[in-house]
Design a protein around this motif. Structure first.
Motif, PDB file in Angstrom:
ATOM      1  N   PHE A   1     -12.763  22.012   1.194  1.00 29.21           N
ATOM      2  CA  PHE A   1     -13.910  22.980   1.557  1.00 29.21           C
ATOM      3  C   PHE A   1     -14.719  22.157   2.225  1.00 29.21           C
ATOM      4  CE2 PHE A   1     -12.600  25.456  -2.496  1.00 29.21           C
ATOM      5  CZ  PHE A   1     -11.714  26.095  -2.099  1.00 29.21           C
ATOM      6  N   GLU A   2     -15.011  20.971   1.984  1.00 31.13           N
ATOM      7  CA  GLU A   2     -16.219  20.191   2.590  1.00 31.13           C
ATOM      8  C   GLU A   2     -15.855  19.742   3.993  1.00 31.13           C
ATOM      9  OE1 GLU A   2     -17.410  18.177  -1.724  1.00 31.13           O
ATOM     10  OE2 GLU A   2     -17.106  16.628   0.028  1.00 31.13           O
ATOM     11  N   VAL A   3     -14.630  19.386   4.212  1.00 32.61           N
ATOM     12  CA  VAL A   3     -14.490  18.684   5.573  1.00 32.61           C
ATOM     13  C   VAL A   3     -13.421  19.455   6.177  1.00 32.61           C
ATOM     14  CG1 VAL A   3     -13.040  16.715   6.413  1.00 32.61           C
ATOM     15  CG2 VAL A   3     -14.627  16.284   4.448  1.00 32.61           C
ATOM     16  N   GLY A   4     -12.643  20.420   5.562  1.00 24.72           N
ATOM     17  CA  GLY A   4     -11.601  21.183   6.527  1.00 24.72           C
ATOM     18  C   GLY A   4     -10.380  20.831   6.092  1.00 24.72           C
ATOM     19  N   ALA A   5     -10.184  19.488   5.692  1.00 23.46           N
ATOM     20  CA  ALA A   5      -8.536  19.123   5.456  1.00 23.46           C
ATOM     21  C   ALA A   5      -8.971  17.930   4.282  1.00 23.46           C
ATOM     22  CB  ALA A   5      -7.870  18.683   6.474  1.00 23.46           C
ATOM     23  N   ALA A   6      -8.116  18.009   3.291  1.00 22.26           N
ATOM     24  CA  ALA A   6      -8.120  16.936   2.279  1.00 22.26           C
ATOM     25  C   ALA A   6      -6.609  16.857   1.725  1.00 22.26           C
ATOM     26  CB  ALA A   6      -8.856  17.340   1.218  1.00 22.26           C
ATOM     27  N   ALA A   7      -6.204  15.385   1.131  1.00 18.82           N
ATOM     28  CA  ALA A   7      -5.059  15.535   0.798  1.00 18.82           C
ATOM     29  C   ALA A   7      -5.273  14.456  -0.450  1.00 18.82           C
ATOM     30  CB  ALA A   7      -3.970  14.718   1.715  1.00 18.82           C
ATOM     31  N   ALA A   8      -4.506  14.572  -1.637  1.00 14.90           N
ATOM     32  CA  ALA A   8      -4.463  13.640  -2.805  1.00 14.90           C
ATOM     33  C   ALA A   8      -3.784  12.680  -2.206  1.00 14.90           C
ATOM     34  CB  ALA A   8      -3.861  14.257  -4.145  1.00 14.90           C
ATOM     35  N   ALA A   9      -4.537  11.357  -2.776  1.00  8.22           N
ATOM     36  CA  ALA A   9      -3.837   9.990  -2.358  1.00  8.22           C
ATOM     37  C   ALA A   9      -3.880   8.865  -3.279  1.00  8.22           C
ATOM     38  CB  ALA A   9      -4.349   9.614  -0.801  1.00  8.22           C
ATOM     39  N   MET A  10      -3.262   8.062  -3.291  1.00  4.51           N
ATOM     40  CA  MET A  10      -3.497   6.706  -4.166  1.00  4.51           C
ATOM     41  C   MET A  10      -3.341   5.259  -3.382  1.00  4.51           C
ATOM     42  SD  MET A  10      -3.764   7.880  -7.343  1.00  4.51           S
ATOM     43  CE  MET A  10      -3.365   6.451  -8.353  1.00  4.51           C
ATOM     44  N   PRO A  11      -4.387   4.519  -3.776  1.00  5.07           N
ATOM     45  CA  PRO A  11      -4.232   3.224  -3.050  1.00  5.07           C
ATOM     46  C   PRO A  11      -2.807   2.583  -3.394  1.00  5.07           C
ATOM     47  CG  PRO A  11      -6.105   3.306  -4.661  1.00  5.07           C
ATOM     48  CD  PRO A  11      -5.068   4.779  -4.911  1.00  5.07           C
ATOM     49  N   ILE A  12      -2.578   1.672  -2.301  1.00  3.04           N
ATOM     50  CA  ILE A  12      -1.315   1.207  -2.173  1.00  3.04           C
ATOM     51  C   ILE A  12      -1.476  -0.267  -3.278  1.00  3.04           C
ATOM     52  CG2 ILE A  12       0.422  -0.195  -0.995  1.00  3.04           C
ATOM     53  CD1 ILE A  12       0.841   2.351  -0.503  1.00  3.04           C
ATOM     54  N   THR A  13      -0.569  -0.467  -3.955  1.00  3.09           N
ATOM     55  CA  THR A  13      -0.615  -1.711  -4.794  1.00  3.09           C
ATOM     56  C   THR A  13       0.216  -2.913  -4.369  1.00  3.09           C
ATOM     57  OG1 THR A  13       0.598  -0.656  -6.563  1.00  3.09           O
ATOM     58  CG2 THR A  13      -1.932  -0.435  -6.727  1.00  3.09           C
ATOM     59  N   SER A  14       1.214  -2.210  -3.972  1.00  3.62           N
ATOM     60  CA  SER A  14       2.284  -3.237  -3.229  1.00  3.62           C
ATOM     61  C   SER A  14       2.102  -3.894  -1.783  1.00  3.62           C
ATOM     62  CB  SER A  14       3.926  -2.665  -3.129  1.00  3.62           C
ATOM     63  OG  SER A  14       4.171  -2.099  -4.528  1.00  3.62           O
ATOM     64  N   THR A  15       2.456  -4.976  -1.367  1.00  9.38           N
ATOM     65  CA  THR A  15       2.725  -5.380  -0.125  1.00  9.38           C
ATOM     66  C   THR A  15       3.596  -4.682   0.648  1.00  9.38           C
ATOM     67  OG1 THR A  15       1.709  -7.521  -0.893  1.00  9.38           O
ATOM     68  CG2 THR A  15       2.788  -7.511   1.342  1.00  9.38           C
TER      69      THR A  15
ATOM     70  N   LYS B   1       5.271  -4.209   4.240  1.00 11.56           N
ATOM     71  CA  LYS B   1       5.627  -5.006   5.677  1.00 11.56           C
ATOM     72  C   LYS B   1       6.262  -3.959   6.519  1.00 11.56           C
ATOM     73  CE  LYS B   1       6.341  -9.444   3.677  1.00 11.56           C
ATOM     74  NZ  LYS B   1       4.964 -10.173   3.985  1.00 11.56           N
ATOM     75  N   GLU B   2       5.941  -4.195   8.198  1.00 13.76           N
ATOM     76  CA  GLU B   2       6.537  -3.138   8.968  1.00 13.76           C
ATOM     77  C   GLU B   2       7.837  -4.190   9.426  1.00 13.76           C
ATOM     78  OE1 GLU B   2       3.519  -1.597  11.847  1.00 13.76           O
ATOM     79  OE2 GLU B   2       5.668  -1.808  13.322  1.00 13.76           O
ATOM     80  N   THR B   3       8.790  -3.265   9.696  1.00 17.70           N
ATOM     81  CA  THR B   3       9.965  -4.164  10.338  1.00 17.70           C
ATOM     82  C   THR B   3      10.343  -3.612  11.505  1.00 17.70           C
ATOM     83  OG1 THR B   3      11.845  -2.732   9.346  1.00 17.70           O
ATOM     84  CG2 THR B   3      10.932  -4.201   7.836  1.00 17.70           C
ATOM     85  N   ASP B   4      11.579  -4.367  11.971  1.00 20.69           N
ATOM     86  CA  ASP B   4      12.013  -3.765  13.592  1.00 20.69           C
ATOM     87  C   ASP B   4      13.105  -2.865  13.333  1.00 20.69           C
ATOM     88  OD1 ASP B   4      13.900  -5.507  12.451  1.00 20.69           O
ATOM     89  OD2 ASP B   4      14.099  -6.745  14.098  1.00 20.69           O
ATOM     90  N   GLY B   5      13.436  -2.368  12.001  1.00 22.25           N
ATOM     91  CA  GLY B   5      14.480  -1.543  11.828  1.00 22.25           C
ATOM     92  C   GLY B   5      15.784  -2.268  11.722  1.00 22.25           C
TER      93      GLY B   5
ATOM     94  N   LYS C   1       5.262  -7.359  10.926  1.00 24.75           N
ATOM     95  CA  LYS C   1       3.734  -7.685  10.704  1.00 24.75           C
ATOM     96  C   LYS C   1       3.663  -6.993   9.141  1.00 24.75           C
ATOM     97  CE  LYS C   1       1.409  -4.081  12.721  1.00 24.75           C
ATOM     98  NZ  LYS C   1       0.569  -3.454  13.662  1.00 24.75           N
ATOM     99  N   THR C   2       2.754  -7.685   8.577  1.00 27.12           N
ATOM    100  CA  THR C   2       2.281  -7.235   7.201  1.00 27.12           C
ATOM    101  C   THR C   2       0.954  -6.478   7.386  1.00 27.12           C
ATOM    102  OG1 THR C   2       3.153  -9.226   6.185  1.00 27.12           O
ATOM    103  CG2 THR C   2       1.564  -8.283   4.870  1.00 27.12           C
ATOM    104  N   LEU C   3       1.111  -5.306   6.717  1.00 31.18           N
ATOM    105  CA  LEU C   3      -0.108  -4.690   7.012  1.00 31.18           C
ATOM    106  C   LEU C   3      -1.327  -4.979   5.823  1.00 31.18           C
ATOM    107  CD1 LEU C   3       1.992  -1.178   7.182  1.00 31.18           C
ATOM    108  CD2 LEU C   3       0.946  -2.555   9.140  1.00 31.18           C
ATOM    109  N   ASN C   4      -2.359  -4.647   6.172  1.00 34.06           N
ATOM    110  CA  ASN C   4      -3.617  -4.810   5.484  1.00 34.06           C
ATOM    111  C   ASN C   4      -3.645  -3.779   4.276  1.00 34.06           C
ATOM    112  OD1 ASN C   4      -5.960  -5.196   4.130  1.00 34.06           O
ATOM    113  ND2 ASN C   4      -7.237  -4.871   5.934  1.00 34.06           N
ATOM    114  N   ARG C   5      -3.383  -4.191   2.872  1.00 35.45           N
ATOM    115  CA  ARG C   5      -2.889  -2.970   2.004  1.00 35.45           C
ATOM    116  C   ARG C   5      -4.436  -2.332   1.610  1.00 35.45           C
ATOM    117  NH1 ARG C   5      -0.406  -6.103  -3.027  1.00 35.45           N
ATOM    118  NH2 ARG C   5      -2.341  -7.257  -3.747  1.00 35.45           N
ATOM    119  N   SER C   6      -5.368  -3.109   1.924  1.00 27.10           N
ATOM    120  CA  SER C   6      -6.757  -2.624   1.211  1.00 27.10           C
ATOM    121  C   SER C   6      -6.992  -1.195   2.032  1.00 27.10           C
ATOM    122  CB  SER C   6      -7.753  -3.727   1.331  1.00 27.10           C
ATOM    123  OG  SER C   6      -7.987  -3.624   2.782  1.00 27.10           O
ATOM    124  N   THR C   7      -6.332  -1.079   3.242  1.00 27.35           N
ATOM    125  CA  THR C   7      -6.772   0.131   3.833  1.00 27.35           C
ATOM    126  C   THR C   7      -5.732   1.342   3.874  1.00 27.35           C
ATOM    127  OG1 THR C   7      -5.857  -0.605   5.963  1.00 27.35           O
ATOM    128  CG2 THR C   7      -8.037  -1.081   5.603  1.00 27.35           C
TER     129      THR C   7
END
Ligand code: C5P
Length: 220
Positions: free
Chosen positions: A124-138, A140-144, A150-156
């Motif tokens: 209601f405040e923003v127009g769109a919202a989703a439930a979410a949980m912070p990631i606790t594991s590391t 990594k992005e792979t080439d498939g 690369k390793t992603l910054n899990r704090s974001t």
């Protein structure tokens, strides 16, 4: 807006649940004495925040929902090929008077009223919202091919859940963009991201996990 926003709930129960390895879609398997989809349905259909509930499911499963004594109107829509097609079909059954939709995966039976209310507030405040949980594991992005790029910054990073609450005009603009770009999205607020509008993440709950594999169901 002078009056409180009117919100319709869309419960997505139209998937085939193939990863569960069962001929019965995962959202209709028995969990603690009732089908998985009925757990969240019972919550949404009792919450005074909702104008109506639209269930997207195959025709042969509609009777499961009709057995219930309801405190709000119930509508059905047929499933589509992809999740986004099921949402489109569900949206077509939402009352013209509704301002927002609250979309939920029927495969997440343990959603709580508190999470739903917090996501509604964020939407209601923003127009769109989703439930979410912070990631606790590391993560990594792979080439498939099994090699790390690369390793992603899990704090974001956050793992996205449902419910997701979206102002209907924004959702319709998102669908227009999706059709122009012919892309596939795996959640609902991605449609809002397509038009560059903000999406707020609201703290979900660890228990609000999606049942995907037989192990998930055994662990409940
Ligand atoms: O496939 P996935 O696990 O992402 O599905 C999430 C939810 O969306 C499930 O409740 C499923 O029944 C629903 N779904 C749907 N129509 C589809 C695919 C998935 O309603 N075509």
């Amino acid at each position: 807006m002078t009056r409180p926003p009117l919100t319709s709930c869309i419960l997505l129960a139209g998937g085939k649940g193939l990863r569960m390895g069962n001929s019965m879609p995962k959202q209709f398997l028995e969990l603690n004495g009732k089908p998985v989809a009925l757990h969240s349905f019972d919550l949404f259909s009792r919450m005074s925040e909702f104008l109506e509930v639209v269930v997207v499911c195959p025709k042969e499963f509609q009777s499961l929902f009709l057995k219930k004594k309801l405190s709000c109107p119930l509508h059905f829509a047929p499933p589509g090929k992809e999740r986004q097609d099921s949402l489109w079909n569900g949206l077509a059954k939402v009352s013209k008077t509704a301002d927002f939709v609250c979309i939920h995966d029927a495969a997440r039976p343990f959603v709580t009223a508190e999470v739903v209310q917090n996501v509604l507030q964020g939407g209601f405040e923003v127009g769109a919202a989703a439930a979410a949980m912070p990631i606790t594991s590391t993560i990594k992005e792979t080439d498939g091919k099994g090699f790390v790029v690369k390793t992603l910054n899990r704090s974001t990073l956050f793992e996205i859940q449902t419910p997701q609450v979206i102002h209907i005009p924004l959702l319709k603009q998102g669908f227009q963009k999706l059709k122009e770009q012919q892309v596939t999205v795996t959640d609902d607020v991605s449609l809002v991201e397509l038009i560059g509008a903000p999406v707020k993440l609201v703290t979900g709950a660890k228990i609000n996990q999606k049942l995907t594999t037989p192990e998930d169901l055994r662990d409940c």
